[in-house]
Design an enzyme around this catalytic site. Structure first.
Site, mmCIF file in Angstrom:
data_model
loop_
_atom_site.group_PDB
_atom_site.id
_atom_site.type_symbol
_atom_site.label_atom_id
_atom_site.label_comp_id
_atom_site.label_asym_id
_atom_site.label_seq_id
_atom_site.Cartn_x
_atom_site.Cartn_y
_atom_site.Cartn_z
ATOM 1 N N ASN A 43 0.840 -1.203 0.000
ATOM 2 C CA ASN A 43 0.000 0.000 0.000
ATOM 3 C C ASN A 43 0.872 1.250 0.000
ATOM 4 O OD1 ASN A 43 -2.490 -1.507 0.372
ATOM 5 N ND2 ASN A 43 -1.769 -1.869 2.454
ATOM 6 N N HIS A 129 -13.861 -1.677 6.318
ATOM 7 C CA HIS A 129 -12.732 -2.497 6.767
ATOM 8 C C HIS A 129 -13.096 -3.346 7.996
ATOM 9 C CE1 HIS A 129 -8.592 -3.017 8.559
ATOM 10 N NE2 HIS A 129 -8.338 -3.237 7.284
ATOM 11 N N GLU A 172 -15.918 4.728 4.345
ATOM 12 C CA GLU A 172 -14.507 4.918 4.018
ATOM 13 C C GLU A 172 -14.396 5.917 2.880
ATOM 14 O OE1 GLU A 172 -12.294 1.322 3.411
ATOM 15 O OE2 GLU A 172 -13.150 0.372 5.185
ATOM 16 N N SER A 176 -10.796 -0.335 0.275
ATOM 17 C CA SER A 176 -9.494 -0.965 0.080
ATOM 18 C C SER A 176 -9.498 -2.100 -0.929
ATOM 19 C CB SER A 176 -8.962 -1.468 1.412
ATOM 20 O OG SER A 176 -9.902 -2.314 2.019
ATOM 21 N N ASP A 201 -13.242 6.902 7.347
ATOM 22 C CA ASP A 201 -11.920 6.279 7.448
ATOM 23 C C ASP A 201 -11.224 6.460 6.099
ATOM 24 O OD1 ASP A 201 -9.763 4.541 7.358
ATOM 25 O OD2 ASP A 201 -10.782 2.905 8.401
ATOM 26 N N HIS A 204 -6.977 4.783 2.764
ATOM 27 C CA HIS A 204 -6.432 4.633 1.405
ATOM 28 C C HIS A 204 -6.554 5.903 0.571
ATOM 29 C CE1 HIS A 204 -5.708 0.307 1.738
ATOM 30 N NE2 HIS A 204 -6.776 0.310 2.510
ATOM 31 N N LYS A 232 0.050 3.370 5.078
ATOM 32 C CA LYS A 232 -0.184 3.099 3.657
ATOM 33 C C LYS A 232 0.577 4.123 2.813
ATOM 34 C CE LYS A 232 -3.711 0.080 4.870
ATOM 35 N NZ LYS A 232 -4.917 -0.062 5.664
HETATM 36 C C1 LIG Z 1 -5.470 -0.770 6.701
HETATM 37 C C2 LIG Z 1 -6.730 -0.184 7.178
HETATM 38 C C3 LIG Z 1 -6.954 0.052 8.533
HETATM 39 C C4 LIG Z 1 -5.988 -0.402 9.570
HETATM 40 O O1 LIG Z 1 -4.922 0.464 9.635
HETATM 41 P P1 LIG Z 1 -3.546 -0.043 10.265
HETATM 42 O O2 LIG Z 1 -2.846 1.211 10.583
HETATM 43 O O3 LIG Z 1 -2.891 -0.855 9.204
HETATM 44 O O4 LIG Z 1 -3.902 -0.840 11.464
HETATM 45 C C5 LIG Z 1 -8.103 0.688 8.907
HETATM 46 N N1 LIG Z 1 -9.024 1.048 7.994
HETATM 47 C C6 LIG Z 1 -8.853 0.820 6.692
HETATM 48 C C7 LIG Z 1 -9.912 1.237 5.730
HETATM 49 C C8 LIG Z 1 -7.715 0.184 6.241
HETATM 50 O O5 LIG Z 1 -7.562 -0.073 4.950
#
Ligand SMILES: *Cc1c(COP(=O)(O)O)cnc(C)c1O
Length: 404
Positions: A43, A129, A172, A176, A201, A204, A232
Site C-alpha cells: 500500500n 474495513h 470509508e 481498500s 476512514d 487509502h 499506507k
Molecule cells: C489498513 C486499514 C486500517 C488499519 O490500519 P492499520 O494502521 O494498518 O492498522 C483501517 N481502515 C482501513 C480502511 C484500512 O484499509
C-alpha cells in the site's frame, strides 16, 4: 477432569485444516518481497516507505528521541514530537484537534467502542474495513450495515431506527478492496438531515487524493470525524483521528486503546511529520500514479477487448476477468473463482511479480481478485512487465495455441 487444553488444540487444528481445504489459507511468515521482485501487493502508493531521505531522518530522530515512548500518552508518553505531529495534521487537514493511535485498527476500535453506548445506533457501509465492522459487532450500539455506497438504503435504515439517543454513520473515503470512493457529499447531507455524526476512514485516500494529498476531504465534504492512517501512502505506521475538541478530548479521556497503550515512539511521530511534508509537496508522486494507472488500463483493456471473443480461457473461469476503473491506485482485476485466481497468481510469482490475491471472506464470494496496487515507486517497465505476465494466463488457450 476434562483435558480442555488438548480439546482446544484439536479445535484449532480442525479449523486450520478446514481453512486449508477451502483454499483460503493466508500466507504469513516471511512474506517480504525480495528486492528483485516487482511488488504490486503493498500500500506504499507514494513510494515513501524506502525513501533514503526518510531513512536518514529516522536515524536522526532516533538519536534525538531514543527508541520508545516508555508510557501511555496520558502518563508520560506524549512528547513535543507527538504534539508537533498533531499540529501539523490539524494544519494539513483543517481540523481543530487530533489524537494519535498506534494503528488504524486501534483507532477504529477506540472510536466505535468509546463514542457509542447501548442506546445508540451505528450505520456502516457493508464493505467497511474489518477493524470497523468488528468494532461495530462488539460495540454496545445497534449496528446496521447499508449496501455498499447505497445512500437510499442508508436513508431507509436511518428512518427505521426508532429514536436512538445518537446515530453514527461510518464509511470509508477509498475502499481498500475495490478502490472506489464513497459519495461523501451525499453522506454529509444525510448526516445533516438525520442529525447523525459522520465518520470517514480515509486509510487509502490520505496522501493519494487531493492537491496536497489531503485525501477524500479534497472532494469537498468534511466528516465530523476523520480517521487517517500512516502505514499506507505515508509509508510508516500509526493513525490519527481528527475531530472537534470535544470529541478528541472525550477520546483522550475515555478511549481505552489510547489510555492503556504505550504511545507511538516519538521518533516515529517525528518521522511521520517528515513523510507528510514530502507527501504534501512532491506532487510528481501523484502524477506518476495517474500515469501508471493509465498505462495499466490501456494495456489490459486493449488486450482484453481483442481477446474477449474467444472461449475458453486459459484459466478456468466463467467470465472474462475485469479490470475495475477506479479513482485510486487500487486496481482490482476480478477473476471470480479461487482456482483461477490461484493459477493467475502462480504465473505472476513465476515472473517474480507479487500482487495481492484477495479471496473471500475478505471480498464477497465469486469475486476473488487480484488487487493490483500501484506505487509512485514503480517504473513504466514494471507496469509493462505486469501486463505481459498477465496476458498468457488470462488469454484463451485455443487462440494462443494457434497463434504462431
Ligand atoms: C489498513 C486499514 C486500517 C488499519 O490500519 P492499520 O494502521 O494498518 O492498522 C483501517 N481502515 C482501513 C480502511 C484500512 O484499509
Amino acid at each position: 477432569m476434562t483435558d480442555t487444553r488438548s480439546a482446544l488444540t484439536r479445535r484449532y487444528q480442525d479449523e486450520l485444516t478446514v481453512r486449508q481445504q477451502q483454499g483460503l489459507w493466508r500466507q504469513s511468515g516471511d512474506n517480504a518481497v525480495a528486492e528483485s521482485w516487482r511488488n504490486f501487493a503493498g500500500n506504499d502508493y507514494l513510494g515513501l516507505a524506502q525513501d533514503p531521505r526518510l531513512v536518514k531522518k529516522a536515524q536522526q530522530h532516533l538519536e534525538r528521541w531514543g527508541v520508545g515512548a516508555t508510557a501511555s500518552p496520558v502518563v508520560s508518553g506524549f512528547t513535543a514530537a507527538h504534539q508537533s505531529l498533531c499540529d501539523q495534521l490539524c494544519d494539513w487537514l483543517g481540523y481543530p484537534q487530533a489524537i494519535l493511535f498506534n494503528s488504524g485498527f486501534a483507532a477504529n476500535q477506540a472510536l466505535l467502542f468509546t463514542l457509542l453506548g447501548k442506546d445508540d445506533a451505528l450505520f456502516q457501509d457493508k464493505l467497511n474495513h474489518a477493524s470497523l465492522i468488528e468494532a461495530g459487532v462488539l460495540s454496545p450500539a445497534t449496528q446496521r450495515r447499508f449496501r455498499h455506497n447505497d445512500m437510499a438504503h442508508l436513508r431507509q435504515l436511518l428512518a427505521k431506527q426508532t429514536q436512538p439517543s445518537a446515530s453514527l454513520i461510518v464509511s470509508e473515503g477509498v475502499f481498500s478492496m475495490d478502490g472506489d470512493v464513497s459519495p461523501t457529499e451525499s453522506l454529509a447531507t444525510i448526516a445533516n438531515q438525520s442529525g447523525a455524526l459522520w465518520a470517514l476512514d480515509d486509510a487509502h485516500g490520505i496522501g493519494v487524493l487531493g492537491q496536497e494529498g489531503e485525501g477524500s476531504i479534497s472532494r469537498g465534504a468534511r466528516p465530523d470525524i476523520l480517521i487517517v492512517t500512516f502505514g499506507k501512502a505515508l509509508g510508516v505506521a500509526g493513525a490519527a483521528v481528527l475531530a472537534s475538541p470535544t470529541i478528541i478530548d472525550y477520546l483522550r479521556q475515555f478511549a481505552r486503546h489510547y489510555v492503556y497503550s504505550t504511545a507511538m515512539p516519538p521518533a516515529q511521530a517525528a518521522l511521520i511529520e517528515d513523510t507528510i511534508r514530502l507527501a504534501r509537496t512532491e506532487h510528481w508522486r501523484r502524477e506518476t500514479l495517474s500515469a501508471h494507472a493509465e498505462q495499466l488500463a490501456q494495456g489490459l483493456h486493449d488486450w482484453l477487448e481483442t481477446t474477449s471473443a474467444c472461449e475458453p480461457h486459459a484459466i478456468n473461469t466463467q467470465s472474462l476477468p475485469q479490470l475495475l476503473a477506479t479513482p485510486s491506485p487500487i486496481k482490482p482485476l476480478i477473476i471470480g473463482d479461487l482456482a483461477a485466481l490461484q493459477q493467475v497468481n502462480h504465473a505472476l510469482m513465476k515472473a517474480h511479480i507479487r500482487v495481492g490475491a484477495i479471496r473471500p471472506p475478505t471480498v464477497p464470494a465469486n469475486t476473488a481478485r487480484l488487487r493490483i496496487s500501484l506505487s509512485a515507486q514503480h517504473q513504466k517497465t514494471d507496469i509493462t512487465a505486469l501486463i505481459e505476465a498477465l496476458k498468457p494466463v488470462l488469454a484463451c488457450d485455443k487462440a494462443c495455441e494457434v497463434t504462431p
